[in-house]
Design a protein around this motif. Structure first.
Motif, PDB file in Angstrom:
ATOM      1  N   GLU A 128       5.938  -5.882   4.771  1.00 23.10           N
ATOM      2  CA  GLU A 128       4.576  -5.422   4.487  1.00 23.10           C
ATOM      3  C   GLU A 128       4.075  -4.481   5.579  1.00 23.10           C
ATOM      4  N   VAL A 129       4.427  -4.743   6.831  1.00 19.72           N
ATOM      5  CA  VAL A 129       4.052  -3.835   7.910  1.00 19.72           C
ATOM      6  C   VAL A 129       4.725  -2.478   7.716  1.00 19.72           C
ATOM      7  N   ALA A 130       5.983  -2.485   7.311  1.00 17.37           N
ATOM      8  CA  ALA A 130       6.675  -1.226   7.034  1.00 17.37           C
ATOM      9  C   ALA A 130       5.970  -0.452   5.922  1.00 17.37           C
ATOM     10  N   GLU A 131       5.510  -1.170   4.923  1.00 15.09           N
ATOM     11  CA  GLU A 131       4.782  -0.528   3.824  1.00 15.09           C
ATOM     12  C   GLU A 131       3.458   0.046   4.315  1.00 15.09           C
ATOM     13  N   LEU A 132       2.773  -0.678   5.182  1.00 12.67           N
ATOM     14  CA  LEU A 132       1.509  -0.171   5.721  1.00 12.67           C
ATOM     15  C   LEU A 132       1.736   1.098   6.527  1.00 12.67           C
ATOM     16  N   ARG A 133       2.825   1.144   7.289  1.00 11.83           N
ATOM     17  CA  ARG A 133       3.136   2.350   8.068  1.00 11.83           C
ATOM     18  C   ARG A 133       3.378   3.546   7.154  1.00 11.83           C
TER      19      ARG A 133
END
Length: 211
Positions: free
Chosen positions: A123-128
């Motif tokens: 999810e953090v990768a998606e936010l980035r």
């Protein structure tokens, strides 16, 4: 840590000299552990800190928050979109809010709010990929997880000249060993200090001085 083409996860924390980041803003912010010093930041105003916070908000286009901080923000900022703090309230009200929680059934009434936490790394990768600068404000438990897993790009510490001797720390006993790179250090009025770090690769090394 992100690459040059992706957005950043930026952790913003107010901390004491002994590393306590719990409840800087008010007495009832986080009383867990019978913490007696809620609101410790208020008697130590700093124009330099205010300026640096405002500068950081210029590129903020999303918030990533722990559940406790989200509830505090949701109960305050939507009612403060005018006046001296109005620009902050309008910004927070407008941008997407991502709330880290393992509870898939939580109710998030503030507009633009979405739960994350099923697979935080993904999810953090998606936010980035979706945002330019995602700020993690307060949310000490979440911040500790992001630091331990190196799921961040910048750690901003506003350090205040006060020692509390108890409370939740940025790096508590048992924190994951990790290297960091100092990006900048600057002093402010009232004895404050702004330290900016990025995660660095490799294992923490040890040795003997002078050998």
């Amino acid at each position: 840590m992100s690459d040059s083409k992706s957005g950043r996860i930026i952790i913003d924390l107010f901390t004491t000299l002994d590393g306590v980041a719990q409840a800087p803003g008010g007495p009832e912010e986080d009383e867990s552990g019978a913490f007696p010093f809620g609101g410790w930041q208020a008697p130590l105003p700093s124009e330099a800190v205010g300026r640096s916070v405002a500068e950081g908000m210029e590129t903020l286009d999303a918030l990533l928050l722990g559940r406790r901080t989200y509830d505090i923000f949701a109960g305050y900022w939507p009612q403060h979109t005018t006046g001296e703090e109005g620009w902050v309230g309008q910004l927070f009200d407008r941008v997407p809010k991502y709330v880290a929680s393992r509870d898939a059934g939580i109710e998030l009434s503030w507009q633009g709010s979405t739960r994350v936490g099923g697979d935080l790394a993904a999810e953090v990768a998606e936010l980035r990929s979706r945002h330019r600068d995602v700020h993690v404000i307060g949310s000490i438990d979440l911040a500790q997880t992001l630091l331990a897993e190196k799921l961040y790009d910048e750690l901003q510490l506003w350090v205040y000249p006060v020692v509390l001797g108890q409370g939740k720390k940025v790096f508590p006993d048992g924190a994951a060993p990790s290297n960091m790179t100092l990006l900048s250090a600057s002093t402010g009025d009232g004895g404050t200090l702004l330290l900016r770090y990025a995660p660095a690769p490799g294992e923490v090394q040890t040795g003997t001085m002078g050998s």
